[in-house]
Design a protein around this motif. Structure first.
Motif, PDB file in Angstrom:
ATOM      1  N   GLU A 177       0.840  -1.199   0.000  1.00 15.20           N
ATOM      2  CA  GLU A 177       0.000   0.000   0.000  1.00 15.20           C
ATOM      3  C   GLU A 177       0.880   1.257   0.000  1.00 15.20           C
ATOM      4  N   GLU A 178       1.979   1.209   0.755  1.00 18.49           N
ATOM      5  CA  GLU A 178       2.884   2.367   0.819  1.00 18.49           C
ATOM      6  C   GLU A 178       3.494   2.631  -0.560  1.00 18.49           C
ATOM      7  N   ASP A 179       3.905   1.555  -1.237  1.00 22.29           N
ATOM      8  CA  ASP A 179       4.467   1.706  -2.587  1.00 22.29           C
ATOM      9  C   ASP A 179       3.431   2.341  -3.518  1.00 22.29           C
ATOM     10  N   ALA A 180       2.213   1.821  -3.435  1.00 20.60           N
ATOM     11  CA  ALA A 180       1.151   2.312  -4.311  1.00 20.60           C
ATOM     12  C   ALA A 180       0.910   3.798  -4.069  1.00 20.60           C
ATOM     13  N   GLU A 181       0.870   4.173  -2.807  1.00 22.02           N
ATOM     14  CA  GLU A 181       0.633   5.579  -2.476  1.00 22.02           C
ATOM     15  C   GLU A 181       1.773   6.462  -2.961  1.00 22.02           C
ATOM     16  N   LYS A 182       3.000   5.917  -2.865  1.00 21.53           N
ATOM     17  CA  LYS A 182       4.159   6.700  -3.318  1.00 21.53           C
ATOM     18  C   LYS A 182       4.108   6.878  -4.842  1.00 21.53           C
ATOM     19  N   LEU A 183       3.770   5.811  -5.543  1.00 15.09           N
ATOM     20  CA  LEU A 183       3.672   5.879  -6.998  1.00 15.09           C
ATOM     21  C   LEU A 183       2.603   6.893  -7.427  1.00 15.09           C
ATOM     22  N   TRP A 184       1.454   6.813  -6.768  1.00  9.17           N
ATOM     23  CA  TRP A 184       0.351   7.748  -7.069  1.00  9.17           C
ATOM     24  C   TRP A 184       0.835   9.194  -6.901  1.00  9.17           C
ATOM     25  N   LYS A 185       1.504   9.422  -5.771  1.00 11.62           N
ATOM     26  CA  LYS A 185       1.993  10.771  -5.458  1.00 11.62           C
ATOM     27  C   LYS A 185       2.983  11.249  -6.518  1.00 11.62           C
ATOM     28  N   GLU A 186       3.881  10.360  -6.918  1.00 12.17           N
ATOM     29  CA  GLU A 186       4.904  10.725  -7.923  1.00 12.17           C
ATOM     30  C   GLU A 186       4.242  11.070  -9.260  1.00 12.17           C
ATOM     31  N   ILE A 187       3.255  10.298  -9.642  1.00 11.69           N
ATOM     32  CA  ILE A 187       2.580  10.565 -10.921  1.00 11.69           C
ATOM     33  C   ILE A 187       1.846  11.910 -10.857  1.00 11.69           C
ATOM     34  N   PHE A 188       1.213  12.176  -9.725  1.00 11.42           N
ATOM     35  CA  PHE A 188       0.474  13.453  -9.627  1.00 11.42           C
ATOM     36  C   PHE A 188       1.426  14.640  -9.537  1.00 11.42           C
ATOM     37  N   GLU A 189       2.597  14.413  -8.939  1.00 14.03           N
ATOM     38  CA  GLU A 189       3.618  15.474  -8.900  1.00 14.03           C
ATOM     39  C   GLU A 189       4.109  15.753 -10.327  1.00 14.03           C
ATOM     40  N   ALA A 190       4.394  14.670 -11.065  1.00 14.49           N
ATOM     41  CA  ALA A 190       4.898  14.801 -12.442  1.00 14.49           C
ATOM     42  C   ALA A 190       3.851  15.426 -13.361  1.00 14.49           C
ATOM     43  N   GLY A 191       2.597  15.166 -13.091  1.00 11.50           N
ATOM     44  CA  GLY A 191       1.534  15.648 -13.976  1.00 11.50           C
ATOM     45  C   GLY A 191       0.955  16.987 -13.560  1.00 11.50           C
ATOM     46  N   LYS A 192       1.525  17.556 -12.514  1.00 13.67           N
ATOM     47  CA  LYS A 192       0.992  18.810 -11.967  1.00 13.67           C
ATOM     48  C   LYS A 192       0.862  19.901 -13.038  1.00 13.67           C
ATOM     49  N   GLU A 193       1.913  20.031 -13.858  1.00 11.49           N
ATOM     50  CA  GLU A 193       1.888  21.106 -14.867  1.00 11.49           C
ATOM     51  C   GLU A 193       0.797  20.873 -15.911  1.00 11.49           C
ATOM     52  N   PHE A 194       0.293  19.639 -15.995  1.00 13.85           N
ATOM     53  CA  PHE A 194      -0.794  19.345 -16.939  1.00 13.85           C
ATOM     54  C   PHE A 194      -2.143  19.275 -16.230  1.00 13.85           C
ATOM     55  N   ASP A 195      -2.144  19.639 -14.959  1.00 17.36           N
ATOM     56  CA  ASP A 195      -3.360  19.572 -14.161  1.00 17.36           C
ATOM     57  C   ASP A 195      -3.958  18.153 -14.185  1.00 17.36           C
ATOM     58  N   VAL A 196      -3.095  17.169 -13.975  1.00 12.19           N
ATOM     59  CA  VAL A 196      -3.519  15.766 -13.952  1.00 12.19           C
ATOM     60  C   VAL A 196      -4.634  15.566 -12.919  1.00 12.19           C
ATOM     61  N   GLN A 197      -5.645  14.770 -13.294  1.00  8.44           N
ATOM     62  CA  GLN A 197      -6.797  14.562 -12.413  1.00  8.44           C
ATOM     63  C   GLN A 197      -7.014  13.069 -12.147  1.00  8.44           C
ATOM     64  N   PRO A 198      -7.447  12.729 -10.932  1.00  5.81           N
ATOM     65  CA  PRO A 198      -7.889  11.348 -10.713  1.00  5.81           C
ATOM     66  C   PRO A 198      -9.225  11.162 -11.429  1.00  5.81           C
ATOM     67  N   ALA A 199      -9.431  10.006 -12.018  1.00  2.00           N
ATOM     68  CA  ALA A 199     -10.670   9.753 -12.750  1.00  2.00           C
ATOM     69  C   ALA A 199     -11.264   8.438 -12.270  1.00  2.00           C
ATOM     70  N   GLY A 200     -12.579   8.399 -12.145  1.00  2.00           N
ATOM     71  CA  GLY A 200     -13.253   7.235 -11.580  1.00  2.00           C
ATOM     72  C   GLY A 200     -13.903   6.357 -12.637  1.00  2.00           C
ATOM     73  N   LEU A 201     -14.631   5.358 -12.153  1.00  2.00           N
ATOM     74  CA  LEU A 201     -15.267   4.410 -13.061  1.00  2.00           C
ATOM     75  C   LEU A 201     -16.339   5.059 -13.931  1.00  2.00           C
ATOM     76  N   GLY A 202     -16.941   6.129 -13.445  1.00  4.39           N
ATOM     77  CA  GLY A 202     -17.951   6.834 -14.239  1.00  4.39           C
ATOM     78  C   GLY A 202     -17.359   7.383 -15.522  1.00  4.39           C
ATOM     79  N   ALA A 203     -16.224   8.080 -15.393  1.00  5.58           N
ATOM     80  CA  ALA A 203     -15.558   8.637 -16.573  1.00  5.58           C
ATOM     81  C   ALA A 203     -14.991   7.520 -17.448  1.00  5.58           C
ATOM     82  N   ARG A 204     -14.516   6.459 -16.826  1.00  4.90           N
ATOM     83  CA  ARG A 204     -14.010   5.323 -17.603  1.00  4.90           C
ATOM     84  C   ARG A 204     -15.109   4.793 -18.520  1.00  4.90           C
ATOM     85  N   ASP A 205     -16.330   4.732 -18.001  1.00  2.76           N
ATOM     86  CA  ASP A 205     -17.441   4.221 -18.796  1.00  2.76           C
ATOM     87  C   ASP A 205     -17.824   5.188 -19.922  1.00  2.76           C
ATOM     88  N   SER A 206     -17.913   6.476 -19.638  1.00  7.04           N
ATOM     89  CA  SER A 206     -18.322   7.406 -20.703  1.00  7.04           C
ATOM     90  C   SER A 206     -17.221   7.556 -21.753  1.00  7.04           C
TER      91      SER A 206
END
Lengths: 126, 360
Positions: free
Chosen positions: B200-229
């Motif tokens: 879980e710690e690894d997963a959280e660290k990876l998530w954080k790193e991706i969101f840090e890297a994507g900050k300049e692109f305003d990276v957003q978490p997306a849920g199953l609703g958006a996945r479906d549409s």
């Protein structure tokens, strides 16, 4: 959760604001949150009257469709022209710009049957 | 209820959580439409760790995959991925899936979360080749990073730029974690799926790193609703909606992954016969110019006659128009055919179009 004290609430998560015999009707913040993104509201532009407990329109959200049930009896005075182009105002401002319809109530005392803010808060488990 | 390694992250982000396929999953964080647009216009991140991964190992791994899937896995080389399906003997669909060729004697099959147990049992039932079958679904986490800025985001987390063609993968380190980086996705955008094992710690660290890297692109978490549409705008099938055991791949428009010439496979006899005789109904895309919201289960009519049923529908966030997929009788399945969605007692005019609804 915002539940304004001055409004009355129905079991179907609509709010009613009474000013004399004029009632403004909308859906609650809780309801818009449960529905998620609202895509459009379907209220017949010819709608003349609403009857307590009966369907007067529907709200289509991305995940589901929900009927609008009249919280009182009355003659329709105005349907909010804003949500035609901007249905998201119901998500953004459910108690303000996102109101749905205004009606002239035949008997304003009917609103005594609705919940006050405290009762509605308990109703939704707040 | 099962939890993915990112469960705490979703709760911290105040996601609306729902039960899906036995997992507690985020259906949306703030707004399905906003998340959808973030993926189309920039970059979004989906936790899809609920998906299932089955490893096939053994000398006859290819023979096994060829028997249980419809596409031709012999065409795969190491580092390549293939979209495929598994059929029952009657041609009905067990599941749709991705086939990864890991080595000559090893494949990874990625299956739908709701079908993991059923699929794994089906694979075991069909294992006359003595291959080793390992259900690794609980250990493997999966993130989908999707959108035009997905590469620029992830390139910051790797030593060498990710240089992958569509439906290719490689093993490598990203943000310090060993993983499979796969240029695949369910959105129609440039995107990557990251398979990794870790705490879980690894997963959280990876998530954080991706969101840090994507900050300049305003990276957003997306849920199953958006996945479906997002998948629906591309006309991609969803198991349980558009395909299931009562539908066959030919009527579902999956003839392109049904390789009847590769040799016998589960359902191939029946599918060959259906191909010769012609399908009775077809899965089509439909669009309407009206204000309406087509949904799964609504009927489709022509001249008052019911000729089909909607299997998936929404109002396209990008087009602002109602779009749907559904099965219609073959004689009404041509592009341009006018028909009606029956929505809550009303006939809503619509037209058959060839997906994708949103052209890339």
């Amino acid at each position: 959760m915002n539940i304004p004290a001055e409004l009355k609430y129905s079991n179907d998560h609509e709010w009613v604001k009474a000013e004399g015999n004029v009632a403004t009707i909308g859906i609650t913040e809780y309801a818009q949150g449960e529905l998620g993104d609202i895509v459009f509201v379907d209220i017949d532009s010819d709608l003349a009257e609403i009857t307590f407990g009966e369907v007067f329109g529907s709200i289509e959200a991305v995940k589901t469709v929900s009927d609008l049930l009249a919280p009182c009896n009355g003659k329709v005075m105005e349907i909010n022209p804003e949500f035609e182009d901007n249905p998201e105002i119901i998500n953004e401002d459910p108690y303000g710009k996102g109101w749905l319809i205004k009606v002239e109530m035949s008997d304003p005392s009917e609103l005594d049957n609705l919940m006050d803010a405290e009762a509605y808060g308990k109703f939704i488990g707040q | 209820m099962k939890l993915t390694k990112f469960n705490k992250v979703h709760h911290e982000l105040n996601a609306k959580m729902v039960e899906f396929a036995g997992y507690e999953m985020p259906v949306q964080y703030h707004s399905i439409i906003a998340e959808h647009k973030a993926v189309r216009n920039s970059v979004g991140v989906f936790d899809v760790s609920h998906m299932g991964e089955v490893i096939i190992k053994g000398e006859k791994a290819l023979n096994f995959v060829q028997k249980i899937t419809t596409n031709d896995a012999s065409k795969l080389t190491e580092g390549r991925v293939q979209y495929s399906a598994m059929c029952y003997k009657d041609g009905g669909i067990v599941d749709d899936l991705l086939v990864y060729k890991i080595a000559d004697d090893e494949f990874m099959l990625v299956v739908n979360a709701s079908n993991i147990e059923k699929d794994f049992a089906w694979m075991n039932e069909n294992n006359e080749f003595g291959v080793e079958l390992l259900n690794r679904s609980d250990e493997i986490s999966l993130l989908a990073v999707q959108g035009p800025n997905s590469k620029a985001t992830l390139d910051k987390l790797v030593d060498e730029p990710i240089d992958l063609e569509f439906y290719h993968y490689k093993r490598g380190k990203l943000a310090g974690f060993e993983m499979i980086i796969s240029r695949t996705g369910y959105t129609g955008e440039l995107g990557y799926e990251l398979y990794f094992e870790g705490s879980e710690e690894d997963a959280e660290k990876l998530w954080k790193e991706i969101f840090e890297a994507g900050k300049e692109f305003d990276v957003q978490p997306a849920g199953l609703g958006a996945r479906d549409s997002l998948r629906l705008e591309m006309g991609y099938c969803l198991y349980g909606n558009d395909v299931d055991k009562t539908t066959n791949p030919l009527e579902a428009g999956l003839g392109w992954i049904t390789k009847l010439k590769k040799g016998a496979f589960n359902g191939s006899d029946v599918l060959q016969k259906i191909k010769e005789e012609g399908v009775k109904r077809k899965l089509v895309g439909m669009i309407s110019e009206e204000r309406a919201f087509p949904r799964h289960g609504y009927e489709i009519s022509v001249d008052g006659k019911i000729i089909g049923r909607i299997t998936s529908g929404t109002v396209s966030p990008m087009l602002g128009k109602p779009i749907a997929m559904g099965y219609v009788e073959k004689e009404y399945s041509a592009e341009g055919t006018k028909l009606n969605f029956l929505i809550r007692g009303k006939e809503i005019p619509a037209t058959i179009v060839k997906p994708p609804f949103v052209k890339k």
